[in-house]
Write an enzyme that holds these catalytic residues in place. Structure first.
Site, PDB file in Angstrom:
ATOM      1  N   TRP A 150       0.789  -1.230   0.000  1.00 51.50           N
ATOM      2  CA  TRP A 150       0.000   0.000   0.000  1.00 51.50           C
ATOM      3  C   TRP A 150       0.824   1.285   0.000  1.00 51.50           C
ATOM      4  CZ3 TRP A 150       2.101   1.780   4.320  1.00 51.50           C
ATOM      5  CH2 TRP A 150       2.328   0.908   5.386  1.00 51.50           C
ATOM      6  N   ASN A 151       2.153   1.178   0.058  1.00 54.79           N
ATOM      7  CA  ASN A 151       2.915   2.423   0.234  1.00 54.79           C
ATOM      8  C   ASN A 151       3.133   3.207  -1.066  1.00 54.79           C
ATOM      9  OD1 ASN A 151       4.640   0.422  -0.657  1.00 54.79           O
ATOM     10  ND2 ASN A 151       6.390   1.164   0.500  1.00 54.79           N
ATOM     11  N   PRO A 175      -4.107  -4.965  -6.108  1.00 55.69           N
ATOM     12  CA  PRO A 175      -3.522  -3.962  -5.217  1.00 55.69           C
ATOM     13  C   PRO A 175      -3.883  -4.280  -3.773  1.00 55.69           C
ATOM     14  CG  PRO A 175      -5.465  -3.066  -6.328  1.00 55.69           C
ATOM     15  CD  PRO A 175      -5.299  -4.477  -6.812  1.00 55.69           C
ATOM     16  N   GLU A 177      -5.817  -3.858  -0.408  1.00 48.47           N
ATOM     17  CA  GLU A 177      -7.201  -3.401  -0.264  1.00 48.47           C
ATOM     18  C   GLU A 177      -7.253  -2.027   0.413  1.00 48.47           C
ATOM     19  OE1 GLU A 177      -9.938  -5.499   2.245  1.00 48.47           O
ATOM     20  OE2 GLU A 177      -8.397  -5.951   3.723  1.00 48.47           O
ATOM     21  N   GLY A 229       6.842 -11.993   6.037  1.00 43.85           N
ATOM     22  CA  GLY A 229       5.973 -13.096   6.470  1.00 43.85           C
ATOM     23  C   GLY A 229       4.965 -13.465   5.390  1.00 43.85           C
ATOM     24  N   GLU A 248       9.612  -8.905  -3.503  1.00 44.38           N
ATOM     25  CA  GLU A 248      10.163  -7.619  -3.050  1.00 44.38           C
ATOM     26  C   GLU A 248       9.653  -7.406  -1.631  1.00 44.38           C
ATOM     27  OE1 GLU A 248      12.270  -5.652  -4.529  1.00 44.38           O
ATOM     28  OE2 GLU A 248      12.354  -6.705  -6.436  1.00 44.38           O
ATOM     29  N   GLY A 250      10.521  -6.832   2.898  1.00 40.57           N
ATOM     30  CA  GLY A 250      10.900  -5.773   3.840  1.00 40.57           C
ATOM     31  C   GLY A 250      12.395  -5.698   4.099  1.00 40.57           C
ATOM     32  N   CYS A 282      10.317   0.634   1.940  1.00 47.57           N
ATOM     33  CA  CYS A 282      10.959  -0.651   2.260  1.00 47.57           C
ATOM     34  C   CYS A 282      12.462  -0.531   2.434  1.00 47.57           C
ATOM     35  CB  CYS A 282      10.639  -1.658   1.168  1.00 47.57           C
ATOM     36  SG  CYS A 282      11.022  -1.042  -0.476  1.00 47.57           S
ATOM     37  N   GLU A 461      13.520  -6.206  -9.576  1.00 49.41           N
ATOM     38  CA  GLU A 461      12.667  -5.363 -10.419  1.00 49.41           C
ATOM     39  C   GLU A 461      13.551  -4.281 -11.022  1.00 49.41           C
ATOM     40  OE1 GLU A 461       9.221  -4.218  -7.918  1.00 49.41           O
ATOM     41  OE2 GLU A 461       8.164  -5.809  -8.987  1.00 49.41           O
TER      42      GLU A 461
HETATM   43  P1  NDP Z   1       1.522  -7.235   3.199  1.00 49.21           P
HETATM   44  O1  NDP Z   1       2.483  -8.361   3.104  1.00 49.21           O
HETATM   45  O2  NDP Z   1       0.629  -7.173   4.371  1.00 49.21           O
HETATM   46  O3  NDP Z   1       0.555  -7.201   1.925  1.00 49.21           O
HETATM   47  C1  NDP Z   1       1.050  -7.133   0.603  1.00 49.21           C
HETATM   48  C2  NDP Z   1      -0.005  -7.611  -0.353  1.00 49.21           C
HETATM   49  O4  NDP Z   1      -0.232  -9.010  -0.170  1.00 49.21           O
HETATM   50  C3  NDP Z   1      -1.370  -6.954  -0.150  1.00 49.21           C
HETATM   51  O5  NDP Z   1      -1.974  -6.766  -1.411  1.00 49.21           O
HETATM   52  C4  NDP Z   1      -2.099  -7.987   0.674  1.00 49.21           C
HETATM   53  O6  NDP Z   1      -3.486  -7.866   0.599  1.00 49.21           O
HETATM   54  C5  NDP Z   1      -1.613  -9.262   0.038  1.00 49.21           C
HETATM   55  N1  NDP Z   1      -1.696 -10.470   0.855  1.00 49.21           N
HETATM   56  C6  NDP Z   1      -1.857 -10.582   2.197  1.00 49.21           C
HETATM   57  N2  NDP Z   1      -1.836 -11.890   2.554  1.00 49.21           N
HETATM   58  C7  NDP Z   1      -1.663 -12.620   1.422  1.00 49.21           C
HETATM   59  C8  NDP Z   1      -1.546 -14.021   1.130  1.00 49.21           C
HETATM   60  N3  NDP Z   1      -1.609 -14.950   2.091  1.00 49.21           N
HETATM   61  N4  NDP Z   1      -1.371 -14.406  -0.156  1.00 49.21           N
HETATM   62  C9  NDP Z   1      -1.273 -13.505  -1.144  1.00 49.21           C
HETATM   63  N5  NDP Z   1      -1.385 -12.150  -0.933  1.00 49.21           N
HETATM   64  C10 NDP Z   1      -1.574 -11.723   0.334  1.00 49.21           C
HETATM   65  O7  NDP Z   1       2.406  -5.911   3.046  1.00 49.21           O
HETATM   66  P2  NDP Z   1       1.921  -4.407   3.263  1.00 49.21           P
HETATM   67  O8  NDP Z   1       0.856  -4.099   2.278  1.00 49.21           O
HETATM   68  O9  NDP Z   1       1.677  -4.208   4.710  1.00 49.21           O
HETATM   69  O10 NDP Z   1       3.211  -3.583   2.813  1.00 49.21           O
HETATM   70  C11 NDP Z   1       4.258  -3.264   3.657  1.00 49.21           C
HETATM   71  C12 NDP Z   1       5.420  -4.218   3.461  1.00 49.21           C
HETATM   72  O11 NDP Z   1       5.816  -4.213   2.090  1.00 49.21           O
HETATM   73  C13 NDP Z   1       6.650  -3.836   4.223  1.00 49.21           C
HETATM   74  O12 NDP Z   1       7.212  -4.983   4.824  1.00 49.21           O
HETATM   75  C14 NDP Z   1       7.592  -3.302   3.177  1.00 49.21           C
HETATM   76  O13 NDP Z   1       8.938  -3.403   3.518  1.00 49.21           O
HETATM   77  C15 NDP Z   1       7.228  -4.127   1.995  1.00 49.21           C
HETATM   78  N6  NDP Z   1       7.594  -3.456   0.747  1.00 49.21           N
HETATM   79  C16 NDP Z   1       8.661  -3.925   0.025  1.00 49.21           C
HETATM   80  C17 NDP Z   1       9.079  -3.263  -1.112  1.00 49.21           C
HETATM   81  C18 NDP Z   1      10.228  -3.777  -1.921  1.00 49.21           C
HETATM   82  O14 NDP Z   1      10.333  -3.383  -3.077  1.00 49.21           O
HETATM   83  N7  NDP Z   1      11.110  -4.605  -1.402  1.00 49.21           N
HETATM   84  C19 NDP Z   1       8.413  -2.042  -1.576  1.00 49.21           C
HETATM   85  C20 NDP Z   1       7.281  -1.660  -0.777  1.00 49.21           C
HETATM   86  C21 NDP Z   1       6.912  -2.345   0.360  1.00 49.21           C
HETATM   87  P3  NDP Z   1      -4.276  -6.826   1.574  1.00 49.21           P
HETATM   88  O15 NDP Z   1      -3.322  -5.758   1.973  1.00 49.21           O
HETATM   89  O16 NDP Z   1      -5.352  -6.312   0.710  1.00 49.21           O
HETATM   90  O17 NDP Z   1      -4.697  -7.639   2.724  1.00 49.21           O
END
Ligand code: NDP
Length: 487
Positions: A150-151, A175, A177, A229, A248, A250, A282, A461
């Site tokens: 979401w960021n 995306p 939610e 996770g 990609e 954390g 991230c 990426e």
């Molecule tokens: P999440 O892991 O909570 O969610 C990421 C996406 O995965 C969301 O669309 C989420 O849906 C979906 N999702 C959740 N559970 C599952 C599952 N079991 N199977 C498949 N998809 C699932 O991350 P955040 O959205 O909280 O983002 C923050 C994290 O992202 C941080 O750890 C950050 O470091 C990392 N990040 C890494 C980047 C990189 O390039 N390395 C860039 C940007 C962020 P929903 O949210 O709708 O529940």
């Protein structure tokens, strides 16, 4: 005025679900519901796959130059609509307008432009083997899935669709939610530019929808951006059908500031790498190791600039440079880490509280926070917080600080500040991280591959190599003489 309801975007148009189930999206800076979105139920999921199959057949049959021409039209539309799209990102994420206006849409457009230009130049090999020869073709994978955090919602959708589509794949994108609108707008732009129906579908919903994508036997690859996770769950689930994965994830990245560094420049980097996008980046350098001889000067300047130069408030105000965190839950999580830092003995140099700016009193703000007196075993030094929370640590010896910087299961990014050119490269080569900066922090141009070491990710990426991650190599052996057969 009624609150808008957005449907899933399938086969070039909006498609109603059958369950009628929706979820709400709130503006993090006001706590108001700004729109609703229909959840992708089974009927939508099935339609997305059928549509992507059709889209893929058409799109993959086009020449790379034809695809490139269409993608470049989308790039122009993205740039023309910069302000409209940037505003959506501000309302969805809570980030400051002054960032979204010049970063989110533009860096997304840059990546699509980069891959649109690159795809026609992707070549196979050919080699003689005796009188025979073989050649290789770079073929698309088929239907890919993108799952975003979401960021940087629109930017992530662009970073995944750019290489996927340029290489001839279809992409089904989900995306977060919490920030679903940017991807819908991108889908509309792709359609308007001439991308055939089904090549870019958007499925909406939470974890269950993401999980379904990772399991679907019709999907060849999952490119995921999110938490470590969740990434592990995605990889485990994708293994069921042996999908290719790009992860990609954390980080808990170190910034090493040596005794000869320009202190003001290093403070700028540390502030950018902790407070930009209110700390929800991230690659943030959340562990700042400062040489003991400049430590006092560093924290004095850091404290005064943090207290004087940061303006929190209505993110649409162009003067505001610190926005709201994504949700009340996330604000609570970040505050929980701050409390833990205090309980474990770290000292708050500045910040450490929630904020209620006059222009956005209901937003989920956290004050830019700097901890000093930290040790490497504290929770705030070990775990990703994903908020505006910086830990400053002291070091004396180069080998020792490299060891401390590497003592983590994460390895997304790292930075070094020093004027000694040999030390800069020597140290950066020993840091276990995929994205590194010397006397800089945070820039991520389309040309530069990005991705993590250790548990911060798999694959890359951006950059040339990413196109390979969206293609598979077909080898073709050509016989030029009679077959010698023992039968
Ligand atoms: P999440 O892991 O909570 O969610 C990421 C996406 O995965 C969301 O669309 C989420 O849906 C979906 N999702 C959740 N559970 C599952 C599952 N079991 N199977 C498949 N998809 C699932 O991350 P955040 O959205 O909280 O983002 C923050 C994290 O992202 C941080 O750890 C950050 O470091 C990392 N990040 C890494 C980047 C990189 O390039 N390395 C860039 C940007 C962020 P929903 O949210 O709708 O529940």
């Amino acid at each position: 005025m009624t609150t808008p309801v957005y449907q899933n975007f399938i086969h070039g148009q909006f498609l109603a679900n059958q369950t009628g189930e929706t979820f709400e999206v709130r503006n993090p800076a006001t706590d108001e519901v700004i729109y609703y979105v229909e959840v992708a139920d089974e009927s939508i999921q099935a339609a997305a796959i059928e549509s992507a199959k059709e889209g893929f057949a058409l799109w993959s049959a086009m020449t790379p130059i034809e695809r490139s021409r269409i993608l470049l039209k989308a790039v122009n539309l993205l740039r023309e609509r910069n302000d409209e799209l940037a505003k959506i990102e501000v309302l969805d994420t809570g980030k400051p307008w002054q960032e979204a206006e010049c970063v989110d849409v533009q860096t997304g457009a840059d990546v699509i432009e980069y891959f649109a230009g690159l795809a026609p130049a992707q070549v196979g090999q050919q080699q003689m083997v005796g009188n025979d020869f073989y050649y290789t073709r770079k073929e698309p994978l088929g239907i890919c899935a993108g799952i975003g955090a979401w960021n940087y919602p629109l930017q992530i959708a662009c970073w995944k669709s750019g290489p996927a589509l340029a290489a001839g794949n279809a992409l089904i994108f989900k995306p977060s939610e919490e920030t679903p609108l940017g991807a819908i707008k991108l889908a509309e732009i792709f359609s308007e530019a001439g991308v055939p129906a089904g090549v870019f579908n958007v499925l909406q919903g939470a974890a269950e929808v993401g999980q379904w994508l990772t399991q679907s036997p019709d999907i060849e690859k999952v490119s995921f951006t999110g938490e470590v996770g969740t990434g592990k769950k995605v990889v485990a689930s994708a293994a069921g059908s042996l999908k290719d994965v790009t992860m990609e994830l954390g980080g808990k990245s170190p910034l090493l500031v040596f005794d000869d560094a320009d202190v003001s420049q290093a403070v700028s980097a540390a502030m950018l790498g902790n407070f930009y996008t209110q700390g929800e980046v991230c690659t943030n350098c959340t562990r700042v190791y400062v040489h003991k001889s400049i430590y006092q000067a560093f924290i004095d300047e850091l404290k005064s600039r943090t207290e004087q130069n940061i303006i929190a408030g209505d993110p649409l105000d162009p003067n505001v440079n610190l926005g709201a965190l994504i949700s009340k839950n996330h604000q609570d999580l970040v505050m929980g880490y701050i409390d833990k830092g205090i309980a474990e003995g770290a000292t708050v140099l500045t910040g450490g509280t929630v904020l209620k700016p006059a222009t956005a009193p209901n937003g989920y703000f956290v004050a830019p926070t700097v901890f000093i007196d930290c040790s490497d075993d504290m929770t705030i030094v070990k775990e990703e917080i994903f908020g505006p929370v910086m830990c400053v640590l002291v070091f004396d010896d180069e080998d020792d600080v490299i060891h401390r910087a590497n003592d983590t299961h994460l390895g997304l990014a790292a930075g070094v500040f020093t004027k000694d050119i040999q030390r800069a490269h020597r140290v950066i080569h020993r840091l276990q991280a995929g994205i590194c900066w010397i006397n800089s922090y945070g820039n991520s141009p389309a040309e530069m591959p990005v991705g993590g070491y250790k548990q911060s990710g798999i694959g890359r990426e951006n950059g040339i190599e990413t196109l390979d991650h969206y293609t598979q190599t077909k080898s073709v052996y050509v016989g030029m003489s009679n077959i010698e057969s023992p039968f």
